[in-house]
Scaffold this motif. Structure first.
Motif, PDB file in Angstrom:
ATOM      1  N   UNK A  92       0.826  -1.210   0.000  1.00  0.00           N
ATOM      2  CA  UNK A  92       0.000   0.000   0.000  1.00  0.00           C
ATOM      3  C   UNK A  92       0.862   1.264   0.000  1.00  0.00           C
ATOM      4  N   UNK A  93       1.954   1.225   0.710  1.00  0.00           N
ATOM      5  CA  UNK A  93       2.812   2.391   0.846  1.00  0.00           C
ATOM      6  C   UNK A  93       3.753   2.576  -0.347  1.00  0.00           C
ATOM      7  N   UNK A  94       4.142   1.463  -0.985  1.00  0.00           N
ATOM      8  CA  UNK A  94       5.249   1.533  -1.933  1.00  0.00           C
ATOM      9  C   UNK A  94       4.889   1.224  -3.383  1.00  0.00           C
ATOM     10  N   UNK A  95       3.690   0.768  -3.648  1.00  0.00           N
ATOM     11  CA  UNK A  95       3.333   0.361  -5.009  1.00  0.00           C
ATOM     12  C   UNK A  95       3.458   1.536  -5.979  1.00  0.00           C
ATOM     13  N   UNK A  96       4.109   1.300  -7.107  1.00  0.00           N
ATOM     14  CA  UNK A  96       4.226   2.319  -8.144  1.00  0.00           C
ATOM     15  C   UNK A  96       2.916   2.402  -8.913  1.00  0.00           C
ATOM     16  N   UNK A  97       2.792   3.429  -9.732  1.00  0.00           N
ATOM     17  CA  UNK A  97       1.581   3.561 -10.542  1.00  0.00           C
ATOM     18  C   UNK A  97       1.455   2.396 -11.526  1.00  0.00           C
TER      19      UNK A  97
END
Length: 212
Positions: A92-97
């Motif tokens: 949730x915090x790190x996912x790229x677009x």
């Protein structure tokens, strides 16, 4: 994908599907002949899968496909629960677009109907996307064996008439959408709900076995 990676994927698929039956012994030569990839990639695949408890290597007897027990499944799920919550919260915090777009696309596909094999493929994709998005290389060494073994148990015992595919599909879709929306608390709750279902599923297997 090189030949070793192909061998790992194919051998893991044979174990998960039950083509290599739980509790059976198989010779390395038989695997080489079945997969047709050569002795070296097969040996490397066996070495990769052994630490994950997917197989056991016996120097004098060959390769054992471990039996599937409810007790082992419940023990795995006990460990998987907090680790998977961590994985989805990090995602949730790190996912790229780009990763969110891939998750959104997979979540959309999870609205459809699946055969067991098709659903199994989406499970692998879901787990891979979440681990990649988490951005912590140590998570994979913890999660992949737990997910692979618990997936194997589920595949062996899943019953379409009980709605098992639909239930698992909806729970995984909820996790993906929470990650796409960046809602860590909701994603964690969705992950716990999935774990609750898998525990419930394992206990139902016990009940079915006791009723025979």
């Amino acid at each position: 994908m090189n030949k070793t990676e192909q061998a790992v994927a194919m051998l893991e698929g044979m174990i998960e599907s039950g083509e290599l039956a739980p509790g059976s012994m198989v010779a390395e030569r038989t695997i080489v002949e079945t997969l047709g990839l050569g002795r070296t990639p097969i040996r490397e695949a066996i070495q990769r899968l052994a630490p994950s408890y997917m197989i056991r290597v016996h120097a004098s007897r060959g390769i054992e496909i471990p039996a599937i027990t409810v007790e082992d499944q419940l023990s795995r799920l006990e460990v998987r629960r907090p680790v998977e919550v961590l994985a989805v919260e990090l995602a949730c915090k790190r996912a790229s677009e780009a990763q969110k777009a891939a998750m959104r696309n997979l979540a959309s596909r999870l609205e459809g109907r699946f055969t067991l094999q098709e659903y199994t493929d989406t499970l692998r994709q879901t787990h891979s996307l979440i681990l990649d998005a988490g951005g912590n290389r140590y998570l994979g060494s913890l999660m992949l064996p737990l997910q692979g073994l618990s997936r194997r148990f589920w595949i062996v015992h899943a019953r379409e008439e009980n709605g098992d595919i639909d239930r698992g599909r909806d729970l995984h879709r909820a996790i993906l959408m929470a990650i796409v929306d960046g809602k860590a608390e909701i994603a964690g709750d969705a992950s716990r709900a999935l774990n609750d279902y898998l525990v419930e599923f394992a206990l139902a297997v016990v009940a079915r076995q006791a009723a025979r």
